[in-house]
Design a protein around this motif. Structure first.
Motif, PDB file in Angstrom:
ATOM      1  N   PRO A 167       1.009  -9.140  23.915  1.00 19.16           N
ATOM      2  CA  PRO A 167       0.742  -8.154  24.967  1.00 19.16           C
ATOM      3  C   PRO A 167       0.042  -6.893  24.476  1.00 19.16           C
ATOM      4  O   PRO A 167      -0.509  -6.145  25.279  1.00 19.16           O
ATOM      5  N   SER A 168       0.062  -6.641  23.165  1.00 19.16           N
ATOM      6  CA  SER A 168      -0.548  -5.414  22.640  1.00 19.16           C
ATOM      7  C   SER A 168      -1.685  -5.758  21.685  1.00 19.16           C
ATOM      8  O   SER A 168      -1.607  -6.725  20.916  1.00 19.16           O
ATOM      9  N   ASP A 169      -2.734  -4.950  21.731  1.00 20.69           N
ATOM     10  CA  ASP A 169      -3.906  -5.197  20.881  1.00 20.69           C
ATOM     11  C   ASP A 169      -3.579  -5.010  19.407  1.00 20.69           C
ATOM     12  O   ASP A 169      -4.068  -5.764  18.557  1.00 20.69           O
ATOM     13  N   TRP A 170      -2.775  -3.984  19.083  1.00 25.31           N
ATOM     14  CA  TRP A 170      -2.502  -3.707  17.672  1.00 25.31           C
ATOM     15  C   TRP A 170      -1.777  -4.874  17.006  1.00 25.31           C
ATOM     16  O   TRP A 170      -2.075  -5.224  15.856  1.00 25.31           O
ATOM     17  N   GLU A 171      -0.838  -5.515  17.735  1.00 25.26           N
ATOM     18  CA  GLU A 171      -0.113  -6.635  17.132  1.00 25.26           C
ATOM     19  C   GLU A 171      -1.004  -7.872  17.048  1.00 25.26           C
ATOM     20  O   GLU A 171      -0.962  -8.606  16.052  1.00 25.26           O
ATOM     21  N   ARG A 172      -1.812  -8.101  18.067  1.00 25.63           N
ATOM     22  CA  ARG A 172      -2.725  -9.242  18.025  1.00 25.63           C
ATOM     23  C   ARG A 172      -3.700  -9.109  16.857  1.00 25.63           C
ATOM     24  O   ARG A 172      -3.936 -10.078  16.115  1.00 25.63           O
ATOM     25  N   ASN A 173      -4.242  -7.908  16.652  1.00 23.46           N
ATOM     26  CA  ASN A 173      -5.178  -7.697  15.546  1.00 23.46           C
ATOM     27  C   ASN A 173      -4.481  -7.852  14.193  1.00 23.46           C
ATOM     28  O   ASN A 173      -5.052  -8.416  13.249  1.00 23.46           O
ATOM     29  N   ALA A 174      -3.246  -7.361  14.102  1.00 24.26           N
ATOM     30  CA  ALA A 174      -2.516  -7.471  12.836  1.00 24.26           C
ATOM     31  C   ALA A 174      -2.208  -8.924  12.503  1.00 24.26           C
ATOM     32  O   ALA A 174      -2.369  -9.362  11.350  1.00 24.26           O
ATOM     33  N   ILE A 175      -1.765  -9.694  13.493  1.00 27.05           N
ATOM     34  CA  ILE A 175      -1.442 -11.107  13.248  1.00 27.05           C
ATOM     35  C   ILE A 175      -2.703 -11.898  12.905  1.00 27.05           C
ATOM     36  O   ILE A 175      -2.698 -12.748  11.995  1.00 27.05           O
ATOM     37  N   GLN A 176      -3.790 -11.629  13.607  1.00 26.05           N
ATOM     38  CA  GLN A 176      -5.045 -12.311  13.293  1.00 26.05           C
ATOM     39  C   GLN A 176      -5.493 -12.004  11.871  1.00 26.05           C
ATOM     40  O   GLN A 176      -5.967 -12.893  11.150  1.00 26.05           O
ATOM     41  N   ALA A 177      -5.342 -10.743  11.459  1.00 23.22           N
ATOM     42  CA  ALA A 177      -5.708 -10.382  10.088  1.00 23.22           C
ATOM     43  C   ALA A 177      -4.824 -11.115   9.089  1.00 23.22           C
ATOM     44  O   ALA A 177      -5.303 -11.603   8.057  1.00 23.22           O
ATOM     45  N   GLY A 178      -3.528 -11.228   9.376  1.00 23.16           N
ATOM     46  CA  GLY A 178      -2.629 -11.916   8.461  1.00 23.16           C
ATOM     47  C   GLY A 178      -2.970 -13.385   8.306  1.00 23.16           C
ATOM     48  O   GLY A 178      -2.964 -13.919   7.186  1.00 23.16           O
ATOM     49  N   PHE A 179      -3.304 -14.060   9.395  1.00 22.68           N
ATOM     50  CA  PHE A 179      -3.606 -15.488   9.326  1.00 22.68           C
ATOM     51  C   PHE A 179      -4.998 -15.770   8.760  1.00 22.68           C
ATOM     52  O   PHE A 179      -5.307 -16.924   8.451  1.00 22.68           O
ATOM     53  N   THR A 180      -5.818 -14.751   8.645  1.00 17.14           N
ATOM     54  CA  THR A 180      -7.120 -14.929   7.990  1.00 17.14           C
ATOM     55  C   THR A 180      -7.101 -14.428   6.552  1.00 17.14           C
ATOM     56  O   THR A 180      -8.157 -14.338   5.911  1.00 17.14           O
ATOM     57  N   GLY A 181      -5.910 -14.080   6.056  1.00 16.34           N
ATOM     58  CA  GLY A 181      -5.781 -13.661   4.666  1.00 16.34           C
ATOM     59  C   GLY A 181      -6.113 -12.208   4.410  1.00 16.34           C
ATOM     60  O   GLY A 181      -6.217 -11.797   3.254  1.00 16.34           O
ATOM     61  N   LYS A 182      -6.261 -11.414   5.465  1.00 19.81           N
ATOM     62  CA  LYS A 182      -6.574 -10.001   5.299  1.00 19.81           C
ATOM     63  C   LYS A 182      -5.296  -9.168   5.365  1.00 19.81           C
ATOM     64  O   LYS A 182      -4.235  -9.647   5.746  1.00 19.81           O
ATOM     65  N   GLU A 183      -5.432  -7.906   5.002  1.00 19.68           N
ATOM     66  CA  GLU A 183      -4.281  -7.005   5.041  1.00 19.68           C
ATOM     67  C   GLU A 183      -3.925  -6.685   6.491  1.00 19.68           C
ATOM     68  O   GLU A 183      -4.799  -6.393   7.317  1.00 19.68           O
TER      69      GLU A 183
END
Length: 285
Positions: A230-246
């Motif tokens: 529901p929130s952009d910040w969490e979606r961006n954080a999870i996407q970064a984690g699954f792509t190997g980024k910080e």
């Protein structure tokens, strides 16, 4: 001072307050017991405060009335005995007025002292909570590498593969062991990718008393499936984690998986050339 007039005024005031309280009790009882909703909402909110205020006023009125009654009886006895009532001098009146002002000044000063001490206690508690938060978060961050190393290739395969009783039991055993063996007793959860129509799944262990189902089977893990965030910040954080980024997570945010209101730390599980999941350690305050 005209004690007769004061007696009459205090008695009338006390009786009026008692009458108001009686009417209020009847209306409140009818409102609460019969559910007639006679009183406005703000009275329900401040009912206790109003009762306290009226009770204090009624008590003062009764005390003043009793004191004035004794004063009237004393004056009557003095008049019969031929003793005149002494007149207050101007100096005495000034002393009384000054005493009243000093009393109010002392009360105001004590109130300010109480406010200052309450503010100091609140600030000290805030600093204590902040220090505790930083301590737990730093401790969990230091433990993440060792925690990630506990997941064997088989465990990662269980997480990314189709759920099975043996795999769930092994993962539940590992997550429980991590929780009880880690300082600060953190809650352990794992987010993995999921198949359509879902995007992700949050895996946690079930308490032992909830593991046996009504049919006699055993269920070890709780899976919460997500179709998005529901929130952009969490979606961006999870996407970064699954792509190997910080994973960049703002402080003071709470989502479906990440909650930085509590001291938390996370790390990614790599399986081959991809990220199998995100491990979350969430401490308590």
């Amino acid at each position: 001072m005209n004690h007769h007039r004061a007696l009459r005024a205090s008695t009338d005031t006390g009786l009026t307050i008692f009458l108001i309280m009686i009417v209020g009790v009847v209306l409140w009882t009818t409102d609460e017991m019969l559910g007639w909703n006679l009183l406005p909402d703000w009275i329900d909110k401040y009912a206790q405060l109003l009762v306290i205020i009226f009770s204090i006023l009624a008590a003062f009125a009764v005390v003043i009335s009793v004191m004035c009654s004794f004063a009237v009886m004393a004056e009557s006895t003095a008049e019969k005995s031929g003793i005149g009532a002494p007149a207050f001098s101007r100096r005495a009146k000034l002393i009384i007025a000054a005493g009243i002002l000093v009393a109010f000044g002392i009360m105001f000063g004590l109130h300010k002292v109480d406010q200052y001490r309450a503010g100091s206690r609140a600030e000290a508690e805030k600093q204590r909570i902040s220090a505790r938060y930083d301590e737990v978060r730093t401790g969990l961050q230091n433990l993440i590498p060792a925690t990630i190393a506990l997941f064997s290739p088989e465990a990662k395969q269980f997480l990314t593969g189709k759920p099975s009783p043996d795999g769930d039991e092994a993962i539940a055993r590992l997550l429980t062991a991590i929780q009880v063996s880690t300082p600060f007793d953190p809650a352990v959860s794992i987010m993995v990718a999921s198949q359509s129509p879902y995007t992700h799944c949050v895996i946690t262990t079930l308490p032992e008393r909830q593991r046996q189902t009504q049919t006699g089977d055993w269920k070890y893990l709780s899976r919460k499936y997500l179709t998005g965030f529901p929130s952009d910040w969490e979606r961006n954080a999870i996407q970064a984690g699954f792509t190997g980024k910080e994973m960049s997570v703002p402080r003071g945010k709470s989502g479906v998986f990440i909650n930085t209101h509590l001291p938390s730390s996370w790390g990614t599980l790599s399986h081959g050339d991809r990220v199998a999941g995100i491990v979350m350690l969430q401490g308590s305050m």
